[in-house]
Design a protein around this motif. Structure first.
Motif: not given
Length: 139
Positions: A65, A69-73, A77
């Protein structure tokens, strides 16, 4: 790539829905029935968007991912090197010129000129692809 896949799926659904609306609208408004070219174009647009979205969904399942694509990014990052971009290349100009020549050859239906333009286009594409190719390293 999941975000991009969702966007393409939304475009595909919208295009197919608009094809149906266009079909009904032109069938009611015209005396000769529905206008087929716009209907086919909209359905093919939806199919092409679905094809691109399904490819991206397929690839997204097989790669790690990404930060997108990540909600917590976090923004940090996504920092780092994104790839190599050519500082200056003349090959895209050649590609554009030969593509324009091919378009002119098609417009006037000169097959001999189209063959020359397509060969030149393949040469310029090869030049762009292999511009920084140095060959295998012999360590």
């Amino acid at each position: 790539m999941k975000v991009e896949a969702r966007i393409f799926f939304i475009v595909a659904i919208f295009a197919v829905f608009m094809a149906a609306v266009y079909w009904v609208w032109t069938a009611l408004a015209a005396t000769h029935g529905a206008e087929p070219v716009g209907i086919v174009a909209l359905f093919l647009t939806g199919g092409l968007a679905f094809l691109a979205g399904s490819y991206m969904q397929f690839v997204a399942r097989r790669i790690e991912p990404r930060p997108e694509d990540r909600e917590d990014a976090e923004i940090s990052d996504g920092a780092g090197e994104l790839g190599f971009f050519s500082p200056g290349s003349y090959w895209p100009i050649g590609m554009a010129a030969t593509a324009a020549l091919a378009a002119v050859a098609l417009a006037f239906f000169h097959i001999w000129l189209l063959v020359i333009a397509l060969v030149a286009l393949l040469i310029t594409i090869g030049g762009l692809v292999f511009e920084y190719h140095t060959g295998p390293s012999h360590d």
